[in-house]
Design an enzyme around this catalytic site. Structure first.
Site, PDB file in Angstrom:
ATOM      1  N   LYS A  18      72.299  38.976  47.092  1.00 50.05           N
ATOM      2  CA  LYS A  18      71.057  39.689  46.796  1.00 50.05           C
ATOM      3  C   LYS A  18      70.832  40.861  47.731  1.00 50.05           C
ATOM      4  O   LYS A  18      70.284  41.899  47.344  1.00 50.05           O
ATOM      5  CB  LYS A  18      69.866  38.707  46.867  1.00 50.05           C
ATOM      6  CG  LYS A  18      69.987  37.533  45.897  1.00 50.05           C
ATOM      7  CD  LYS A  18      70.253  37.984  44.474  1.00 50.05           C
ATOM      8  CE  LYS A  18      70.588  36.807  43.575  1.00 50.05           C
ATOM      9  NZ  LYS A  18      71.107  37.240  42.264  1.00 50.05           N
TER      10      LYS A  18
ATOM     11  N   GLU B  29      61.582  40.528  52.619  1.00 45.64           N
ATOM     12  CA  GLU B  29      61.028  41.424  51.617  1.00 45.64           C
ATOM     13  C   GLU B  29      59.530  41.452  51.795  1.00 45.64           C
ATOM     14  O   GLU B  29      58.919  40.445  52.154  1.00 45.64           O
ATOM     15  CB  GLU B  29      61.315  40.889  50.217  1.00 45.64           C
ATOM     16  CG  GLU B  29      62.466  41.562  49.512  1.00 45.64           C
ATOM     17  CD  GLU B  29      62.664  41.020  48.121  1.00 45.64           C
ATOM     18  OE1 GLU B  29      61.725  40.416  47.556  1.00 45.64           O
ATOM     19  OE2 GLU B  29      63.768  41.201  47.592  1.00 45.64           O
TER      20      GLU B  29
ATOM     21  N   HIS C 159      57.540  29.757  41.928  1.00 40.05           N
ATOM     22  CA  HIS C 159      58.588  30.756  41.696  1.00 40.05           C
ATOM     23  C   HIS C 159      59.520  30.404  40.542  1.00 40.05           C
ATOM     24  O   HIS C 159      60.569  31.014  40.385  1.00 40.05           O
ATOM     25  CB  HIS C 159      59.421  31.005  42.963  1.00 40.05           C
ATOM     26  CG  HIS C 159      58.583  31.422  44.127  1.00 40.05           C
ATOM     27  ND1 HIS C 159      57.960  32.652  44.206  1.00 40.05           N
ATOM     28  CD2 HIS C 159      58.213  30.750  45.235  1.00 40.05           C
ATOM     29  CE1 HIS C 159      57.282  32.714  45.330  1.00 40.05           C
ATOM     30  NE2 HIS C 159      57.412  31.584  45.976  1.00 40.05           N
TER      31      HIS C 159
ATOM     32  N   ARG D 163      74.243  37.128  33.699  1.00 39.93           N
ATOM     33  CA  ARG D 163      74.456  36.075  32.701  1.00 39.93           C
ATOM     34  C   ARG D 163      73.364  36.186  31.658  1.00 39.93           C
ATOM     35  O   ARG D 163      72.471  37.023  31.771  1.00 39.93           O
ATOM     36  CB  ARG D 163      74.350  34.718  33.383  1.00 39.93           C
ATOM     37  CG  ARG D 163      73.023  34.570  34.116  1.00 39.93           C
ATOM     38  CD  ARG D 163      72.768  33.186  34.612  1.00 39.93           C
ATOM     39  NE  ARG D 163      71.688  33.142  35.586  1.00 39.93           N
ATOM     40  CZ  ARG D 163      70.388  33.162  35.292  1.00 39.93           C
ATOM     41  NH1 ARG D 163      69.996  33.238  34.034  1.00 39.93           N
ATOM     42  NH2 ARG D 163      69.480  33.112  36.239  1.00 39.93           N
TER      43      ARG D 163
END
Lengths: 171, 504
Positions: B132, B216, B251, B308
């Site tokens: 990521k 983040e 989440h 995907r």
């Protein structure tokens, strides 16, 4: 309405709980008592005799039910509920029918006394677990139907009992 | 050779028709992929672990190959086991579904090395987007805005603390090798950072085998909007519109919809262009999804790319009348993207909403197990159910608890919400606890109906009171416990005594 007569003869019912609510439900042909409310009802079954709806006091409710032991899963009014049986065996009253001098706890099914929670001579409050019966691979809590003292306790842990056996008496 | 996925001018792209497809997955996605393969006249092979022998996806294929007993790492997550099943069944292609090995570049390479067609993304693209942190760097280089965060290469606590100050609290500690909402923790103030970093590294190492973490900026009341992208082996890359995925618990998405009420035509166009740029930057082929976050001010930022097919792909299929799995298979076999896709921005017809049914305790969200005693799917116009279970299915805790997806499609958003509520009310699932009532509460909520909601929606609904038990439910339960069949009272003396399991 004349239904009181039928229900009055049905001494035993089932105590059930679901998510913090509980009811004593007694059933007679065509009428149910929830606590002290009486409701006429009719079962609606499909070709395979499966219950698909109940007409209660004139209103139709689609229902579906599935049972696993003492748990019943009910789909009704677009929501799902899990209703469990609370094991409080029918109180055995004195023949006079007046206020009970003593209440007997009967084994609701054959099983083994797994644990005695409150010994003879001790005080109990209504709802306290007096003993635990193991039956059908599950544990069933046998609770005191009223406040009082455990005046009789006929069995020891590990004993096998028949359905209907007097497990204890609360006076 | 040009960049990944590009072919030199004039080069022929071989068409390699697929004859027998093995689906390396289970549950609802396996059933769904097998269905399309069947429609395309392709022979199908399913795989199953021993405890899945009676599962729905097994009998949904022409052949079923056993993978042996668990644990999962030896079955659905085992590259040798899957390849062995493919060899035994003479499959010539493998579709990985989502989860499991779908974003495992080593698996993708192994499939190709075994001479089979890989119905998935190019392994290099999987690698590029799997980390990521590296994917963020790549996107920045491609000119795609990313969620403000700590740059790659900043590893030590002191530097990360400085980054957190620069970004401004609250911040999120995330695993570089992570995804799917796992291994993230929220840090409100500087004092909590050190502990959160240590915890984050521990979770990352355990879950993903790599303890690298980054920071983040936490965008409160953010909206999660993702874009479906698709590439083919001839350098075409398009987007197929967005999906709004802001209804989440911890989440994890539970309700998704398209179009998103947060996008006007201008924003859609800009985000779509960014999504295509992102996919091009890694030479993408096949179906993929670019996830963005929209902050309260309407600015969008790249969050991550999933290389995907996404769980919520059906809502795109319904509004565009496309079959994404068919397109995946066609592209994998060498075909070019359909002309209509290449011609311009797709226009969604109507509105679609997906609701995910999970086997779990509705308050703590812990997975639940049991046997499904009754299962009656909703149906009717505009109702689609992708399920991996049915009546009699055993639900264990070893696999993802997603049981099924309900997808409704209608002419506009209000009609879609009405249809979703109607379908949820008809859905009968008995025997295992699920989040069905939570889904009903979501669709009935003012926030959802108005379209003005964010990732705070589910927590706010959990404070609601339980619905009271209707009289009919008490009576039905009593009937069941009395052991009554066919309206006749039981013959035994004690009507309440029996305790075996059956349905009245």
């Amino acid at each position: 309405m004349g239904v009181g007569g039928e229900l009055a003869s049905v001494k035993s019912g089932v105590r059930v709980v679901s998510g913090g609510e509980e009811r004593e439900v007694r059933l007679a042909p065509g009428v149910a008592a929830l606590g002290d409310r009486e409701l006429p009802f009719r079962e609606i079954r499909d070709g395979g005799e499966e219950l698909v709806a109940l007409e209660v006091a004139g209103e139709i409710f689609p229902v579906r039910v599935a049972r696993a032991g003492d748990r019943v899963f009910v789909w009704c009014a677009g929501r799902t509920f899990e209703v469990r049986r609370e094991i409080v065996a029918a109180a055995r009253t004195r023949s006079s029918g007046a206020a009970d001098a003593g209440a007997g706890l009967l084994a609701p099914m054959p099983g083994r006394v797994r644990r005695i929670s409150i010994p003879r001579g001790e005080r109990v409050a209504k709802g306290d677990v007096v003993l635990v019966l193991e039956a059908m691979k599950m544990e069933h809590a046998i609770r005191a139907p009223r406040d009082g003292v455990v005046t009789r306790l006929d069995h020891r842990e590990g004993d096998l009992v028949d359905a209907g056996a007097v497990l204890a008496e609360i006076s | 050779m040009g960049r990944l996925g590009e072919r030199e001018a004039g080069a022929e792209v071989a068409l390699r028709p697929i004859r027998r497809l093995l689906v390396a997955n289970r549950g609802e996605i396996a059933v769904r992929v097998l269905r399309t393969a069947r429609e395309m006249g392709i022979e199908t092979v399913s795989v199953f672990a021993e405890d899945d022998a009676a599962a729905l996806h097994v009998s949904a294929a022409d052949r079923a190959e056993p993978l042996g007993p668990g644990p999962v790492i030896r079955t659905y997550l085992s590259i040798p086991a899957i390849l062995d099943a493919a060899r035994r069944s003479s499959a010539d292609a493998i579709h990985p579904g989502y989860g499991f090995l779908s974003e495992n570049a080593a698996f993708a390479r192994a499939v190709s090395a075994a001479g089979l067609v890989w119905v998935g993304a190019p392994p290099d693209a999987i690698d590029a987007m799997g980390d990521k942190l590296r994917s963020r760097t790549r996107m920045e280089k491609a000119g795609v805005p990313v969620v403000p965060g700590s740059p790659a290469g900043i590893r030590d606590d002191a530097s990360l603390a400085a980054e957190a100050e620069r970004l401004g609290y609250p911040v999120l500690v995330k695993a570089s090798a992570g995804g799917g909402g796992k291994g993230m923790s929220r840090v409100e103030r500087a004092n909590d950072l050190e502990a959160a970093l240590a915890e984050g590294r521990r979770i990352a190492a355990a879950a993903f085998g790599d303890d690298a973490v980054y920071l983040e900026k936490l965008l409160d009341r953010a909206r999660h909007v993702e874009f479906q992208v698709f590439g083919d082996g001839r350098g075409n890359v398009v987007h197929l519109g967005e999906r709004e995925c802001s209804v989440q618990r911890r989440h994890q998405k539970i309700v998704e919809e398209t179009p998103s009420t947060a996008l006007d035509a201008d924003r859609r166009r800009k985000m779509g262009e960014a999504a295509v740029a992102a996919a091009r930057a890694v030479g993408y082929v096949g179906a993929g999804t670019i996830e963005f976050l929209l902050d309260a001010g309407g600015r969008f930022y790249f969050l991550e790319m999933n290389t995907r097919l996404q769980v919520e792909h059906p809502i795109t299929e319904e509004t565009l009348s496309v079959d994404l799995v068919r397109a995946q298979i066609d592209v994998a076999a060498g075909a070019e993207l359909p002309m209509s896709w290449r011609a311009g921005e797709p226009v969604a017809r109507g509105h679609a909403i997906e609701m995910r049914l999970y086997a779990e305790d509705p308050v703590e969200f812990l997975p639940r197990s049991g046997t499904i005693l009754e299962w009656i799917e909703p149906s009717g116009p505009g109702v689609r159910v992708d399920a991996g279970v049915g009546r009699g299915s055993r639900v264990g805790v070893d696999y993802d608890p997603l049981l099924a997806k309900l997808v409704v499609h209608a002419s506009d958003r209000a009609a879609a919400v009405d249809r979703g509520r109607r379908a949820l009310a008809e859905w009968v699932v008995l025997g295992v606890e699920t989040n069905l009532d939570l889904l009903r509460d979501v669709l009935a909520s003012d926030a959802f109906r108005s379209g003005d909601y964010s990732t705070d929606l589910v927590p706010s609904l959990l404070r609601k009171e339980r619905a009271p038990v209707p009289d009919a439910a008490w009576i039905a339960a009593a009937l069941a416990l009395r052991g009554e069949r066919a309206g006749r009272p039981p013959e035994t003396a004690d009507p309440w005594a029996s305790a075996e399991s059956w349905r009245p």
